[in-house]
Design an enzyme around this catalytic site. Structure first.
Site, mmCIF file in Angstrom:
data_model
loop_
_atom_site.group_PDB
_atom_site.id
_atom_site.type_symbol
_atom_site.label_atom_id
_atom_site.label_comp_id
_atom_site.label_asym_id
_atom_site.label_seq_id
_atom_site.Cartn_x
_atom_site.Cartn_y
_atom_site.Cartn_z
ATOM 1 C CG HIS A 1 -1.996 -0.992 1.203
ATOM 2 N ND1 HIS A 1 -2.994 -1.046 2.154
ATOM 3 C CD2 HIS A 1 -2.266 -1.987 0.328
ATOM 4 C CE1 HIS A 1 -3.825 -2.038 1.868
ATOM 5 N NE2 HIS A 1 -3.394 -2.630 0.772
ATOM 6 C CE1 TYR B 1 -5.159 3.507 11.704
ATOM 7 C CE2 TYR B 1 -4.809 3.465 9.330
ATOM 8 C CZ TYR B 1 -4.475 3.037 10.601
ATOM 9 O OH TYR B 1 -3.456 2.122 10.766
ATOM 10 N N PRO C 1 -2.602 -0.433 19.077
ATOM 11 C CG PRO C 1 -4.446 -1.761 18.576
ATOM 12 C CD PRO C 1 -3.741 -1.118 19.727
ATOM 13 C CE LYS D 1 4.918 3.134 13.359
ATOM 14 N NZ LYS D 1 5.060 2.718 11.977
ATOM 15 C CE1 TYR E 1 -0.644 3.620 9.847
ATOM 16 C CE2 TYR E 1 0.212 2.693 7.816
ATOM 17 C CZ TYR E 1 -0.713 2.683 8.843
ATOM 18 O OH TYR E 1 -1.707 1.719 8.866
#
Length: 389
Positions: free
Chosen positions: A72, A197, A289, A293, A381
């Site tokens: 992604h 998200y 979560p 990470k 990220y």
């Protein structure tokens, strides 16, 4: 028995450490409380940073990951009736994330270890570590004893390794969040090509995936939520309410094949070493979560520990071993902050706190309108390079 490094725990940290040490000519034995079937089926995180993928490729255990993993180049932040894409290919060129289940990484590492005859013991009982503050530590399990030069505690937050460190040595930092995640695995094609998200007044929601046919979803729920209170109909209704907030988006539904509730907390133990015992992964630190990470921090720890142990066996120097904790913790605290930041940015803390909701909205607007702010999110990220904390 004798080996150079005794490894407790056959999760990603322990198995990858064993494999990387093998590549450097260092022997190890891996001990695991659970069965092989259990550790290979245990569903956990599925977002791999660029550096984690690179590490697995370099270690020669990524053939299936490269073939089946979903690469992604962005994520979507959804709030206020609109979706906003954070484009990794533009903000951090050449870096991305790969969706590939943790249990699949575990399967690949077990297969690799068994292929060269590496020693891994499943379903061991009564594991205990001894003399960790000396130059001759050892592990007992069942009726057996394993003498080692070093011990690696890779047995998770509830394992025995960290608890074996004498009282008063560790400083522990922790924070509990006033909510949990209800996670489901569903036999349905993902409704989006990238992770979503979603910040909603009803609570946070995450749309993820495990394969082209399997989707993963999370809902923010109360910290004491019980699964029996969430029949399929309620789960899908709540996901739709939180995700179908932009024009033209319809959430596909299907058979729910797994579900569970995950508490949200942060934890760090300092230092990550005592004597000849070195902690890695969840044995030393856990993160909520939201920032994806946990697994990736374990890989970072293991890279540092592998290099330190290999250097010791090559030339007898201990400088890298002595600095293991300090080196790891610089990255751990960066990930702790990012995970906390993502969590506070996207979750509902108090439905009556209008001031807090306006602060969240202002910050989301800034992240989605400022290239500098979006770059900060993107580079954290996808994972900071390993030459940085």
């Amino acid at each position: 028995m004798r080996t150079q490094v005794g490894i407790i725990g056959a999760g990603p940290a322990g198995l990858l450490l064993a494999h990387l040490l093998h590549l450097r000519g260092v022997s190890s034995v891996v001990l695991e409380l659970r069965s092989r079937e259990y550790v290979e089926r245990r569903v956990r995180a599925g977002v791999l940073e660029q550096g984690t993928v690179d590490t697995l490729v370099e270690a020669g255990v990524a053939d299936r990951l490269l073939r089946e993993g979903l690469r992604h180049h962005g994520i979507e932040l959804r709030y206020g009736g609109a979706g906003h894409r954070v484009a990794f290919e533009d903000l951090v060129p050449g870096r991305a994330i790969t969706v590939y289940g943790q249990q699949e990484v575990v399967k690949d590492l077990i297969a690799a270890r068994l292929s060269y005859g590496g020693d891994i013991r499943f379903e061991v009982e009564d594991v205990a570590v001894h003399d960790i503050g000396t130059a001759s530590p050892y592990i007992t399990f069942g009726d057996e004893r394993l003498d080692c030069d070093f011990l690696a505690g890779c047995d998770g937050f509830h394992g025995i390794s960290r608890r074996a460190i004498p009282e008063g040595v560790l400083t522990e930092y922790e924070r509990d969040y006033p909510f949990a995640w209800l996670g489901i695995l569903a036999r349905v094609k993902p409704s989006s090509e990238e992770l979503i998200y979603a910040r909603d007044d009803r609570g946070f929601a995450l749309h993820s995936m495990r394969s082209p046919e399997i989707s993963r979803f999370y809902l923010q729920v109360g910290p004491d939520e019980r699964l029996e209170e969430w029949p399929d109909e309620r789960v899908w209704a709540e996901l739709k309410a939180r995700l179908e907030t932009v024009p033209g988006f319809t959430l596909a539904t299907g058979e729910i094949i797994e579900r569970g509730v995950t508490p949200m907390r942060s934890y760090v133990a300092e230092p990550m070493q005592y004597g000849r015992l070195y902690l890695a992964g969840d044995a030393a630190h856990i993160v909520p979560p939201t920032g994806a990470k946990g697994l990736n921090l374990a890989v970072a720890d293991v890279r540092v520990l592998t290099e330190a142990l290999a250097r010791f066996y090559e030339d007898g120097t201990t400088d890298l071993l002595d600095g293991y904790s300090e080196t790891c913790l610089s990255r751990v605290w960066r990930a702790q902050h990012f995970s906390w930041w993502m969590t506070t940015l996207l979750h509902t803390f108090d439905s009556d706190d209008a001031y807090g909701r306006r602060l969240q909205r202002s910050h989301l607007d800034y992240v989605t309108s400022s290239r500098a702010a979006a770059t900060t999110l993107a580079e954290n990220y996808v994972g900071l390079p390993f030459d940085r904390p």
